[in-house]
Write a protein that holds these residues in place. Structure first.
Motif, mmCIF file in Angstrom:
data_model
loop_
_atom_site.group_PDB
_atom_site.id
_atom_site.type_symbol
_atom_site.label_atom_id
_atom_site.label_comp_id
_atom_site.label_asym_id
_atom_site.label_seq_id
_atom_site.Cartn_x
_atom_site.Cartn_y
_atom_site.Cartn_z
ATOM 1 N N GLU A 196 -9.646 -11.147 -9.323
ATOM 2 C CA GLU A 196 -8.556 -10.187 -9.359
ATOM 3 C C GLU A 196 -7.296 -10.843 -9.917
ATOM 4 O OE1 GLU A 196 -7.821 -7.991 -5.832
ATOM 5 O OE2 GLU A 196 -9.948 -7.578 -5.438
ATOM 6 N N GLY A 197 -6.453 -10.020 -10.521
ATOM 7 C CA GLY A 197 -5.243 -10.533 -11.139
ATOM 8 C C GLY A 197 -3.991 -9.933 -10.543
ATOM 9 N N CYS A 198 -2.854 -10.416 -11.033
ATOM 10 C CA CYS A 198 -1.554 -9.943 -10.569
ATOM 11 C C CYS A 198 -0.626 -9.890 -11.762
ATOM 12 C CB CYS A 198 -1.005 -10.884 -9.487
ATOM 13 S SG CYS A 198 0.668 -10.454 -8.914
ATOM 14 N N ASP A 199 0.173 -8.817 -11.871
ATOM 15 C CA ASP A 199 1.111 -8.702 -12.993
ATOM 16 C C ASP A 199 2.409 -9.461 -12.748
ATOM 17 O OD1 ASP A 199 2.377 -7.140 -11.107
ATOM 18 O OD2 ASP A 199 2.171 -5.259 -12.210
ATOM 19 N N LYS A 200 2.495 -10.193 -11.613
ATOM 20 C CA LYS A 200 3.597 -11.098 -11.293
ATOM 21 C C LYS A 200 4.933 -10.394 -11.048
ATOM 22 C CE LYS A 200 1.507 -14.961 -13.809
ATOM 23 N NZ LYS A 200 1.175 -15.730 -12.578
ATOM 24 N N ARG A 201 4.898 -9.108 -10.709
ATOM 25 C CA ARG A 201 6.116 -8.390 -10.356
ATOM 26 C C ARG A 201 6.278 -8.377 -8.844
ATOM 27 N NH1 ARG A 201 6.117 -2.664 -13.057
ATOM 28 N NH2 ARG A 201 4.106 -2.615 -11.953
ATOM 29 N N LEU A 202 7.523 -8.342 -8.403
ATOM 30 C CA LEU A 202 7.797 -8.365 -6.971
ATOM 31 C C LEU A 202 7.205 -7.150 -6.275
ATOM 32 C CD1 LEU A 202 9.157 -9.583 -4.500
ATOM 33 C CD2 LEU A 202 11.275 -8.425 -5.178
ATOM 34 N N ALA A 203 7.272 -5.974 -6.908
ATOM 35 C CA ALA A 203 6.732 -4.765 -6.290
ATOM 36 C C ALA A 203 5.236 -4.895 -6.043
ATOM 37 C CB ALA A 203 7.031 -3.555 -7.182
ATOM 38 N N THR A 204 4.515 -5.488 -6.994
ATOM 39 C CA THR A 204 3.081 -5.679 -6.823
ATOM 40 C C THR A 204 2.800 -6.710 -5.741
ATOM 41 O OG1 THR A 204 2.732 -5.168 -9.156
ATOM 42 C CG2 THR A 204 0.947 -6.293 -8.002
ATOM 43 N N CYS A 205 3.569 -7.784 -5.733
ATOM 44 C CA CYS A 205 3.381 -8.833 -4.740
ATOM 45 C C CYS A 205 3.569 -8.291 -3.329
ATOM 46 C CB CYS A 205 4.356 -9.973 -5.018
ATOM 47 S SG CYS A 205 4.161 -11.409 -3.947
ATOM 48 N N ALA A 206 4.585 -7.454 -3.152
ATOM 49 C CA ALA A 206 4.868 -6.919 -1.822
ATOM 50 C C ALA A 206 3.938 -5.773 -1.452
ATOM 51 C CB ALA A 206 6.317 -6.451 -1.755
ATOM 52 N N GLY A 207 3.700 -4.849 -2.403
ATOM 53 C CA GLY A 207 2.922 -3.662 -2.080
ATOM 54 C C GLY A 207 1.433 -3.888 -2.042
ATOM 55 N N ARG A 208 0.902 -4.641 -2.987
ATOM 56 C CA ARG A 208 -0.552 -4.820 -3.078
ATOM 57 C C ARG A 208 -1.056 -5.990 -2.248
ATOM 58 N NH1 ARG A 208 -3.795 -5.950 -8.761
ATOM 59 N NH2 ARG A 208 -5.828 -6.467 -7.847
ATOM 60 N N PHE A 209 -0.295 -7.089 -2.245
ATOM 61 C CA PHE A 209 -0.762 -8.288 -1.558
ATOM 62 C C PHE A 209 0.005 -8.597 -0.274
ATOM 63 C CE2 PHE A 209 -1.567 -8.913 -6.137
ATOM 64 C CZ PHE A 209 -2.949 -9.049 -6.110
ATOM 65 N N GLY A 210 1.118 -7.919 -0.030
ATOM 66 C CA GLY A 210 1.909 -8.201 1.165
ATOM 67 C C GLY A 210 2.352 -9.648 1.217
ATOM 68 N N ASN A 211 2.798 -10.174 0.071
ATOM 69 C CA ASN A 211 3.061 -11.607 -0.044
ATOM 70 C C ASN A 211 4.449 -11.887 -0.619
ATOM 71 O OD1 ASN A 211 2.027 -14.335 0.218
ATOM 72 N ND2 ASN A 211 1.887 -14.390 -2.015
ATOM 73 N N ALA A 212 5.393 -10.990 -0.396
ATOM 74 C CA ALA A 212 6.722 -11.151 -0.980
ATOM 75 C C ALA A 212 7.406 -12.428 -0.519
ATOM 76 C CB ALA A 212 7.598 -9.942 -0.630
ATOM 77 N N VAL A 213 7.062 -12.938 0.656
ATOM 78 C CA VAL A 213 7.698 -14.144 1.165
ATOM 79 C C VAL A 213 7.383 -15.348 0.278
ATOM 80 C CG1 VAL A 213 5.774 -14.732 2.690
ATOM 81 C CG2 VAL A 213 8.097 -15.508 3.260
ATOM 82 N N ASN A 214 6.262 -15.304 -0.448
ATOM 83 C CA ASN A 214 5.883 -16.408 -1.329
ATOM 84 C C ASN A 214 6.127 -16.100 -2.795
ATOM 85 O OD1 ASN A 214 4.888 -18.211 0.708
ATOM 86 N ND2 ASN A 214 3.075 -16.916 0.899
ATOM 87 N N PHE A 215 6.873 -15.052 -3.091
ATOM 88 C CA PHE A 215 7.152 -14.699 -4.475
ATOM 89 C C PHE A 215 7.987 -15.789 -5.133
ATOM 90 C CE2 PHE A 215 9.535 -12.504 -7.833
ATOM 91 C CZ PHE A 215 8.499 -11.877 -8.504
ATOM 92 N N ARG A 216 7.516 -16.297 -6.290
ATOM 93 C CA ARG A 216 8.166 -17.417 -6.975
ATOM 94 C C ARG A 216 8.892 -16.938 -8.232
ATOM 95 N NH1 ARG A 216 8.062 -21.331 -3.089
ATOM 96 N NH2 ARG A 216 6.053 -21.233 -2.007
ATOM 97 N N GLY A 217 9.821 -16.038 -8.067
ATOM 98 C CA GLY A 217 10.618 -15.544 -9.171
ATOM 99 C C GLY A 217 11.988 -15.127 -8.681
ATOM 100 N N GLU A 218 12.842 -14.743 -9.618
ATOM 101 C CA GLU A 218 14.204 -14.326 -9.306
ATOM 102 C C GLU A 218 14.465 -12.966 -9.938
ATOM 103 O OE1 GLU A 218 13.421 -18.418 -8.998
ATOM 104 O OE2 GLU A 218 13.617 -17.358 -10.904
#
Length: 269
Positions: free
Chosen positions: A232-254
Motif C-alpha cells: 500500500e502507498g501514501c500520497d504524503k499529505r497530512l489529510a491522508t496521514c491523519a484520516g487513513r492511517f491515524g498517524n498525524a503525530v508522525n507526519f514528517r512535513g510542514e
C-alpha cells in the motif's frame, strides 16, 4: 607493496568484484584465463579496460570509468537497462595471475551511470567519498518526507502487503487476479516482482482501481503470469496521514509553513 609488483617481469591482472543489491556476486578479470581469488572465480573478460585510477586523501569525489564489450553472460545489456546493476558494489584489485593468493586493492565504490552502445558498455564507478556530495540536512516541504512503514513513519505494514498474479498487461496498466482492499490502496506504493523476466525488480505504482494497477513506467519484460507483491502507498499529505492511517503525530512535513510566495504578498492582496 607486494613483492610481485617490483619484479623485472610482472604478472599483473586486474580484477573486478561486483555485488548486486539482490545478493548476486560475480568476478571479472582482464586476464585471458579465469582466476580464482578467495573462493570467487573471476571470469576472463579481456575487453574490460579501466580509465586511470586516481586516489586521493582529500574530500573530492573519486570516480573512474570502466569500458568494454558485453562479453560476459552474467552481465547482459537487458539487465543493465532494467537496472539490476544500479548501485552495485564494486571492488577493483590487482592480482598475480601466476599465483593469485595475494591481492592489492586499487579502489572500490558503486556503479553510477551506465551507457551501452553497439554491444559495448561504459560504467561509471563512484568512490565512497561521492557520498559527501549528498545533502546532509533535509529541506522543508508541505508533503511528508518519510516513506510509508519506515522507522520515522511507524505505520505497521503487516496486512498492507499482498500477493497477486498478473492476468494481462497493456503498457503500464496491469490487471491482477485479486482486487484492491480499498479505493486506490496501492497508489503511490511499490510493486515487487517474484516471477518472470522482471523477477527481483521493483516498480512504483501511480494508482490502482479495483483489479488494475497503473505503474509509473511500463515493465521491462513481459509481465503476464508473474507473481507480484503489492505494498500500500501514501500520497504524503497530512489529510491522508491523519484520516487513513491515524498517524498525524508522525507526519514528517510542514504543511502550514509559509512559502516564499509570502514575500510577494501585499496588504489587502
Amino acid at each position: 607493496m607486494a613483492d610481485w609488483l617490483a619484479g623485472d617481469c610482472t604478472t599483473i591482472a586486474l580484477c573486478w568484484r561486483l555485488a548486486r543489491r539482490d545478493g548476486v556476486t560475480i568476478g571479472l578479470t582482464s586476464h585471458d584465463r579465469d582466476i580464482e581469488v578467495d573462493g570467487l572465480v573471476y571470469r576472463a573478460a579481456p575487453g574490460m579496460t579501466p580509465s586511470a585510477i586516481e586516489r586521493s586523501a582529500g574530500l573530492d569525489a573519486d570516480s573512474m570509468d570502466v569500458s568494454g564489450a558485453l562479453t560476459s553472460t552474467a552481465i547482459t545489456e537487458a539487465d543493465l537497462l532494467a537496472g539490476r546493476w544500479d548501485g552495485a558494489d564494486v571492488a577493483i584489485l590487482a592480482v598475480d595471475w601466476s599465483a593469485p593468493g595475494e591481492t592489492v586493492s586499487l579502489g572500490g565504490g558503486t556503479i553510477g551511470a551506465v551507457e551501452t552502445r553497439n554491444g559495448a558498455l561504459t560504467a561509471e564507478l563512484r568512490g565512497a567519498s561521492a557520498l559527501l556530495e549528498r545533502p546532509v540536512v533535509e529541506t522543508t516541504s508541505p508533503d511528508c518526507r518519510a516513506e510509508l512503514g519506515d522507522a520515522r513513519c511507524r505505520v505497521a505494514m503487516a496486512g498492507r502487503r499482498r500477493f497477486a498474479r498478473v492476468v494481462s498487461a497493456d503498457a503500464e496498466v496491469l490487471t491482477l487476479n485479486a482486487p484492491e482492499p480499498s479505493a486506490d490502496a496501492y497508489g503511490h506504493g511499490r510493486l515487487r516482482w517474484f516471477g518472470g523476466g522482471n523477477c527481483g525488480l521493483e516498480d512504483a505504482v501511480a494508482r490502482s482501481d479495483g483489479a488494475t494497477v497503473t505503474l509509473r513506467a511500463p515493465p521491462r519484460f513481459d509481465p503476464v503470469g508473474a507473481l507480484v507483491e503489492l505494498s500500500e502507498g501514501c500520497d504524503k499529505r497530512l489529510a491522508t496521514c491523519a484520516g487513513r492511517f491515524g498517524n498525524a503525530v508522525n507526519f514528517r512535513g510542514e504543511p502550514y509553513l509559509p512559502g516564499i510566495d509570502l514575500l510577494t504578498r501585499y496588504p489587502g492582496g
